[in-house]
Design a protein around this motif. Structure first.
Motif, PDB file in Angstrom:
ATOM      1  N   ALA A   1       2.456   1.669  -9.579  1.00 17.53           N
ATOM      2  CA  ALA A   1       2.821   0.559  -8.684  1.00 17.53           C
ATOM      3  C   ALA A   1       3.753   1.051  -7.578  1.00 17.53           C
ATOM      4  CB  ALA A   1       3.476  -0.567  -9.471  1.00 17.53           C
ATOM      5  N   ALA A   2       4.614   1.994  -7.904  1.00 18.51           N
ATOM      6  CA  ALA A   2       5.507   2.564  -6.889  1.00 18.51           C
ATOM      7  C   ALA A   2       4.693   3.315  -5.841  1.00 18.51           C
ATOM      8  CB  ALA A   2       6.529   3.486  -7.544  1.00 18.51           C
ATOM      9  N   ASP A   3       3.744   4.129  -6.295  1.00 19.88           N
ATOM     10  CA  ASP A   3       2.909   4.874  -5.347  1.00 19.88           C
ATOM     11  C   ASP A   3       2.082   3.931  -4.485  1.00 19.88           C
ATOM     12  OD1 ASP A   3       3.925   7.274  -6.288  1.00 19.88           O
ATOM     13  OD2 ASP A   3       2.262   7.612  -7.683  1.00 19.88           O
ATOM     14  N   ALA A   4       1.568   2.857  -5.078  1.00 23.94           N
ATOM     15  CA  ALA A   4       0.798   1.869  -4.313  1.00 23.94           C
ATOM     16  C   ALA A   4       1.682   1.164  -3.287  1.00 23.94           C
ATOM     17  CB  ALA A   4       0.155   0.855  -5.260  1.00 23.94           C
ATOM     18  N   SER A   5       2.952   1.016  -3.590  1.00 23.48           N
ATOM     19  CA  SER A   5       3.891   0.389  -2.648  1.00 23.48           C
ATOM     20  C   SER A   5       4.041   1.220  -1.378  1.00 23.48           C
ATOM     21  CB  SER A   5       5.260   0.207  -3.303  1.00 23.48           C
ATOM     22  OG  SER A   5       5.173  -0.704  -4.375  1.00 23.48           O
ATOM     23  N   GLY A   6       3.875   2.522  -1.504  1.00 28.05           N
ATOM     24  CA  GLY A   6       3.993   3.406  -0.342  1.00 28.05           C
ATOM     25  C   GLY A   6       2.985   3.083   0.740  1.00 28.05           C
ATOM     26  N   ARG A   7       1.841   2.546   0.357  1.00 28.46           N
ATOM     27  CA  ARG A   7       0.832   2.155   1.349  1.00 28.46           C
ATOM     28  C   ARG A   7       1.237   0.904   2.112  1.00 28.46           C
ATOM     29  NH1 ARG A   7      -2.207   3.884  -2.998  1.00 28.46           N
ATOM     30  NH2 ARG A   7      -2.750   1.787  -3.717  1.00 28.46           N
TER      31      ARG A   7
ATOM     32  N   HIS B   1       6.182  -3.428  -4.096  1.00 26.76           N
ATOM     33  CA  HIS B   1       5.864  -4.309  -2.979  1.00 26.76           C
ATOM     34  C   HIS B   1       5.010  -5.457  -3.513  1.00 26.76           C
ATOM     35  CE1 HIS B   1       4.011  -5.821   0.675  1.00 26.76           C
ATOM     36  NE2 HIS B   1       4.953  -5.186   1.361  1.00 26.76           N
ATOM     37  N   PRO B   2       5.307  -6.708  -3.121  1.00 27.77           N
ATOM     38  CA  PRO B   2       4.574  -7.873  -3.654  1.00 27.77           C
ATOM     39  C   PRO B   2       3.061  -7.799  -3.474  1.00 27.77           C
ATOM     40  CG  PRO B   2       6.539  -8.591  -2.509  1.00 27.77           C
ATOM     41  CD  PRO B   2       6.413  -7.116  -2.248  1.00 27.77           C
ATOM     42  N   ALA B   3       2.580  -7.137  -2.420  1.00 28.92           N
ATOM     43  CA  ALA B   3       1.135  -7.047  -2.191  1.00 28.92           C
ATOM     44  C   ALA B   3       0.439  -6.222  -3.266  1.00 28.92           C
ATOM     45  CB  ALA B   3       0.852  -6.459  -0.810  1.00 28.92           C
TER      46      ALA B   3
ATOM     47  N   TRP C   1      11.831  -6.915  -0.540  1.00 30.47           N
ATOM     48  CA  TRP C   1      10.578  -6.531   0.133  1.00 30.47           C
ATOM     49  C   TRP C   1      10.131  -7.629   1.095  1.00 30.47           C
ATOM     50  CZ3 TRP C   1       8.411  -1.895   0.268  1.00 30.47           C
ATOM     51  CH2 TRP C   1       8.479  -1.022  -0.817  1.00 30.47           C
ATOM     52  N   GLU C   2      10.125  -8.874   0.608  1.00 30.01           N
ATOM     53  CA  GLU C   2       9.692 -10.011   1.430  1.00 30.01           C
ATOM     54  C   GLU C   2      10.556 -10.152   2.683  1.00 30.01           C
ATOM     55  OE1 GLU C   2       7.281 -12.384   1.257  1.00 30.01           O
ATOM     56  OE2 GLU C   2       6.374 -11.892  -0.666  1.00 30.01           O
TER      57      GLU C   2
END
Length: 181
Positions: free
Chosen positions: A139-145, A112-114, A92-93
């Motif tokens: 956390a996966a769904d939040a990574s989509g943002r 995603h690290p954020a 990701w980074e």
């Protein structure tokens, strides 16, 4: 399998390269404390899809600059990036901080690290996140943002190690991301 060593500063990384000579190269980053063999079954399937694989034996001590130095040392300019767990965090980074170097991103069990509060920009390449169960889904769904391109989540039930326990499914997701259709 071709074993190569690449120096990054004072550290020497062993890298396994295998598969057909192809314009499509997949770099796979294992989790911390794991070696590249975690991807053996995945790589075997990717080779059948005409994809060349590059796997560092470890990511211990590797950061984004080091990963780019390894790729430069191997003469790889534009690759597909895959990571598992801590290797996913590094992937990701790298994808977020190195525009124009990666074609696609596939990660397993590493949001995603954020999402965890780290300072990491969004990625701007197509990405897929594979999770081993429903507990990781938020956390996966939040990574989509944090993905400004096509983003997909694949949930596998009861899988504790995606590369080991779901190699076929993981390889299929990687193959789909390498295709430019």
């Amino acid at each position: 399998m071709e074993l190569t060593e690449v120096s990054v500063g004072e550290v020497v990384y062993s890298v396994r390269m295998d598969g057909p000579e192809s314009a499509h190269v997949v770099v796979l980053l294992p989790g911390a404390g794991e070696d590249g063999s975690v991807f053996d079954a995945v790589c075997e399937r990717l080779h059948g899809s005409d994809l060349r694989t590059v796997v560092p034996d470890t990511i211990d001590g590797l950061d984004v600059a080091g990963l780019i130095a390894v790729l430069d040392g191997l003469g790889l300019k534009y690759v597909n990036l895959v990571g598992d767990r801590e290797g996913a965090t590094l992937a990701w980074e790298a994808a977020a901080r190195t525009f124009g170097r990666f074609k696609s991103l596939v990660v397993a069990d590493g949001p995603h690290p954020a999402v965890a509060g780290a300072d990491c920009p969004a990625v701007e390449i197509p990405a897929t996140m594979v999770v081993g169960g429903s507990a990781a889904r938020p956390a996966a769904d939040a990574s989509g943002r944090r993905c400004y391109s096509d983003f997909r989540v694949v949930e596998l039930d009861g899988v504790d190690s995606v590369p080991r326990a779901a190699a076929a499914a993981f390889a299929a997701e990687i193959s789909m991301r390498t295709s430019m259709w």
